[in-house]
Design an enzyme around this catalytic site. Structure first.
Site, mmCIF file in Angstrom:
data_model
loop_
_atom_site.group_PDB
_atom_site.id
_atom_site.type_symbol
_atom_site.label_atom_id
_atom_site.label_comp_id
_atom_site.label_asym_id
_atom_site.label_seq_id
_atom_site.Cartn_x
_atom_site.Cartn_y
_atom_site.Cartn_z
ATOM 1 N N GLY A 15 0.808 -1.215 0.000
ATOM 2 C CA GLY A 15 0.000 0.000 0.000
ATOM 3 C C GLY A 15 0.837 1.259 0.000
ATOM 4 O O GLY A 15 0.574 2.199 -0.760
ATOM 5 N N CYS A 42 3.178 -8.694 2.628
ATOM 6 C CA CYS A 42 2.664 -9.530 1.543
ATOM 7 C C CYS A 42 3.788 -10.128 0.713
ATOM 8 O O CYS A 42 3.811 -11.333 0.452
ATOM 9 C CB CYS A 42 1.736 -8.719 0.649
ATOM 10 N N CYS A 47 1.570 -13.099 1.841
ATOM 11 C CA CYS A 47 0.822 -13.697 0.736
ATOM 12 C C CYS A 47 1.686 -14.464 -0.248
ATOM 13 O O CYS A 47 1.368 -15.596 -0.617
ATOM 14 C CB CYS A 47 0.072 -12.612 -0.040
ATOM 15 N N LYS A 50 3.677 -17.509 1.326
ATOM 16 C CA LYS A 50 2.647 -18.459 1.767
ATOM 17 C C LYS A 50 2.080 -19.237 0.609
ATOM 18 O O LYS A 50 1.938 -20.467 0.658
ATOM 19 C CB LYS A 50 1.552 -17.682 2.506
ATOM 20 N N TYR A 98 10.673 -3.982 -6.368
ATOM 21 C CA TYR A 98 10.001 -2.897 -5.660
ATOM 22 C C TYR A 98 10.917 -1.689 -5.512
ATOM 23 O O TYR A 98 10.510 -0.527 -5.697
ATOM 24 C CB TYR A 98 9.527 -3.375 -4.283
ATOM 25 N N TYR A 180 -8.026 -17.394 8.971
ATOM 26 C CA TYR A 180 -7.538 -17.920 7.694
ATOM 27 C C TYR A 180 -6.059 -18.278 7.751
ATOM 28 O O TYR A 180 -5.629 -19.248 7.115
ATOM 29 C CB TYR A 180 -7.831 -16.932 6.559
ATOM 30 N N GLU A 184 -4.905 -21.996 6.726
ATOM 31 C CA GLU A 184 -4.019 -22.153 5.569
ATOM 32 C C GLU A 184 -2.774 -22.947 5.932
ATOM 33 O O GLU A 184 -2.407 -23.916 5.238
ATOM 34 C CB GLU A 184 -3.627 -20.778 5.022
ATOM 35 N N ARG A 201 -11.369 -21.238 19.516
ATOM 36 C CA ARG A 201 -12.373 -20.972 20.551
ATOM 37 C C ARG A 201 -13.789 -21.322 20.124
ATOM 38 O O ARG A 201 -14.575 -21.834 20.910
ATOM 39 C CB ARG A 201 -12.298 -19.492 20.940
ATOM 40 N N ASP A 305 -3.881 -2.250 6.478
ATOM 41 C CA ASP A 305 -4.121 -3.004 7.707
ATOM 42 C C ASP A 305 -4.052 -2.152 8.964
ATOM 43 O O ASP A 305 -4.616 -2.518 9.993
ATOM 44 C CB ASP A 305 -3.104 -4.145 7.831
ATOM 45 N N HIS A 438 -18.246 -25.963 -21.014
ATOM 46 C CA HIS A 438 -18.242 -27.360 -20.562
ATOM 47 C C HIS A 438 -17.060 -28.118 -21.155
ATOM 48 O O HIS A 438 -16.678 -27.884 -22.302
ATOM 49 C CB HIS A 438 -19.551 -28.035 -20.999
ATOM 50 N N GLU A 443 -18.885 -23.630 -14.703
ATOM 51 C CA GLU A 443 -20.175 -23.585 -15.387
ATOM 52 C C GLU A 443 -21.350 -23.750 -14.426
ATOM 53 O O GLU A 443 -22.465 -23.300 -14.707
ATOM 54 C CB GLU A 443 -20.244 -24.656 -16.472
#
Length: 458
Positions: A15, A42, A47, A50, A98, A180, A184, A201, A305, A438, A443
Site C-alpha cells: 500500500g 505480503c 501472501c 505463503k 520494488y 484464515y 491455511e 475458541r 491493515d 463445458h 459452469e
C-alpha cells in the site's frame, strides 16, 4: 511554510509503495520510510511466500493423484530447506523490483524506523542517529504484525513469519487460532507430512465467513488428517526443553514439539508516537479514517491493515492510489469496499465475494439461496473424495446477485472473475442467459436454476 516533501509515507509495504509511486507520478516530492525490507508483509513474509508453500504442498497432492491417471512415480519427499532457499531468492528478487519501481518513480527511500514528531514532522531512527523530515502530508501505511500476547506464554511460539523461514518441518505441530492464517498453514503443513492439531475458541473456524464455507473447510481439513479441536482455545502455553505444553483447562495438558501462534494480527502503531500528532488509536491499535482516508489529525492519512477494516493487500493498494490521486492528481475519489473478493488458500481453497447468508439477512434483505455440491471430474476419475461446493445469494426482490461463495479447486480464480459481474450489478437473469463452458466447474455458477431456499429478512 516550506516542507522537505509533499508526502512522507511510513511503511514500504504494498500500500505504501503504491501510494508513493502514484503521488510521485503526479509530480509530488515523496519520501518513503522503511525500517525493514521493502515490499512489506505480503511480498516478504505473507501472501507471496505463503502461496509458494501452498504450491509446494499442492504438488504432493498432484503426484499422488497422477498415479490414478497412469503415471508411475516414485514416492515423493519434500525438503523444506530446498524450498526455503528458493523462497529467499524469490523474495530477494521481488524486493529488488520494488526498489527499482520506487527509484524509477523518483521516490526517495529512507532506511530507518519512523515515528511522528508533531504536526507535519517525522523523526527517523537511522544507523547514524535521528533524522527529522517535514512534509505537507503524512501517510501511515505501517501494516500489521502477529499478535504475541493473546495467551500467557504464547510469545515463545512461532508465528507465520517464523514458519516461512523453517529449514526443517516438525513431525507434529499444534496451530492455535481459527482464522484464515491458522487454517491455511494447517492445511499446508498436513499436506507436507506434518501431523497437525488445530485449537480454536468457536464451534467453527473462519468467523465471519458464510457457514457453507466454514463447514466445508472443516470437512476438507479433517479428510486431510488434521485434528480439529473446536471450543478448545489454550489457556496457557509453557515452553519446555522438548517443546511446548498447551493447557486446555480441567487439568488437560497436551505436549507438542512445535506450536504456531496464529491468533491474529495487530496494527503496527505502538511505536509511532501518535500522541505527538494528537492521534489516539482504538483499543486494538487501529487508526480510524473517514472516506477520504483522513485520520483525526490534520494532513495525516492512513491506509491498509493499520486501519483494521478489510485487511487485504489489494485494498491497501487501491486506497493508496486513490489517496495519491485525491491529494496530487486533482481526481478525488474513494475506494468502494462493498464488493471485495477474498480467498483462503487451504487445499482445496475457498473464495468469496459479497455477504454471507447471515449478513445479507441482517441487512434486511429477502435472500434466495442457490447451491451446487458435486465431486469434480478430476476427483471422480480416481475415486477421490474431495468435493466442490458453490453458492449464489440473490436478492429475492430485485434479483440482483449479492454474493458468490465457493470451495474447491480454482475457487479463487473463478470468484475473482465473478466479482466483476457482481460489481457491475449483475442479476440472476444475467447468469441464467450466460452459456456454460463445458466441462468446467465454473459452469455450475450459470446452471443453478431453482433456489434451494428463500430466507426472510431479519
Amino acid at each position: 511554510m516550506t516542507f522537505d516533501y509533499d508526502l512522507i509515507t511510513l511503511g514500504a509495504g504494498s500500500g505504501g509503495v503504491a501510494a508513493s509511486r502514484r503521488a510521485a507520478l503526479h509530480g509530488a516530492r515523496v519520501a518513503i520510510v522503511e525500517g525493514s525490507r521493502v515490499g512489506g508483509t505480503c511480498v516478504i513474509r505473507g501472501c507471496v511466500p505463503k502461496k509458494l508453500l501452498m504450491y509446494a504442498a499442492q504438488f504432493g497432492d498432484s503426484m499422488r493423484e497422477a498415479r490414478g491417471y497412469g503415471w508411475v512415480l516414485p514416492e515423493p519427499r519434500f525438503d523444506m530447506a530446498t524450498w526455503a532457499a528458493a523462497k529467499a531468492a524469490e523474495t530477494d528478487r521481488l524486493e529488488g523490483i520494488y526498489r527499482q519501481m520506487l527509484q524509477g518513480s523518483g521516490v526517495e527511500v529512507v532506511a530507518g524506523w519512523a515515528r511522528l514528531d508533531g504536526p507535519n514532522r517525522v523523526a527517523v531512527a537511522t544507523d547514524t542517529g535521528d533524522r527529522v523530515l517535514t512534509a505537507r502530508h503524512i501517510l501511515i501505511a505501517t501494516g500489521g504484525a502477529p499478535v504475541r500476547d493473546s495467551i500467557p506464554g504464547i510469545e515463545a511460539c512461532a508465528t507465520s513469519d517464523d514458519l516461512l523461514d523453517l529449514q526443517q518441518l516438525p513431525e507434529r505441530a499444534a496451530v492455535i487460532g481459527g482464522g484464515y492464517i491458522a487454517l491455511e498453514f494447517a492445511s499446508i503443513l498436513a499436506r507436507l507430512g506434518v501431523k497437525v492439531s488445530v485449537f480454536y475458541r468457536g464451534e467453527l473456524p473462519l468467523r465471519g465467513f458464510d457457514t457453507m464455507l466454514r463447514t466445508s473447510v472443516v470437512a476438507e481439513l479433517t479428510a486431510a488428517g488434521v485434528q480439529l479441536h473446536p471450543g478448545s482455545a489454550p489457556q496457557r502455553v509453557q515452553r519446555t526443553s522438548g517443546g511446548f505444553l498447551l493447557s486446555l483447562g480441567e487439568d488437560r495438558v497436551l505436549e507438542f514439539p512445535w506450536v504456531l501462534n496464529a491468533t491474529g494480527r495487530r496494527p503496527n502503531t505502538a511505536q509511532l508516537n501518535l500522541a505527538s500528532a494528537g492521534l489516539v488509536p482504538d483499543a486494538f491499535g487501529a487508526l480510524a479514517v473517514n472516506a477520504a482516508l483522513q485520520t483525526g489529525a490534520l494532513d495525516v492519512y492512513a491506509i491498509g491493515d493499520v486501519t483494521n477494516r478489510i485487511n487485504l493487500t489489494p485494498v491497501a493498494i487501491a486506497e493508496g492510489r486513490a489517496l495519491a490521486d485525491s491529494l496530487f492528481g486533482a481526481k478525488p475519489h474513494a475506494v468502494d469496499l462493498s464488493r471485495v473478493a477474498s480467498a483462503v488458500f487451504t487445499l482445496p481453497p475457498l473464495a468469496t465475494v459479497g455477504p454471507s447468508e447471515a449478513q445479507a439477512v441482517q441487512a434486511g434483505l429477502r435472500v434466495a439461496v442457490y447451491e451446487a455440491d458435486f465431486r469434480p471430474m478430476k476427483q471422480a476419475f480416481i475415486g477421490g473424495t474431495e468435493r466442490t461446493r458453490m453458492k449464489l445469494l440473490v436478492d429475492a426482490d430485485s434479483q440482483v446477485v449479492l454474493a458468490a461463495h465457493m470451495v474447491g479447486a480454482d475457487a479463487p480464480e473463478i470468484v475473482q472473475s465473478l466479482a466483476v459481474a457482481l460489481s457491475a450489478g449483475a442479476t440472476k437473469a444475467d447468469f441464467d442467459r450466460t452459456i456454460a463452458m463445458h466441462p468446467t466447474a465454473a459452469e455450475e455458477f450459470v446452471l443453478m436454476r431453482e433456489p434451494m431456499r428463500v430466507l426472510p429478512a431479519a
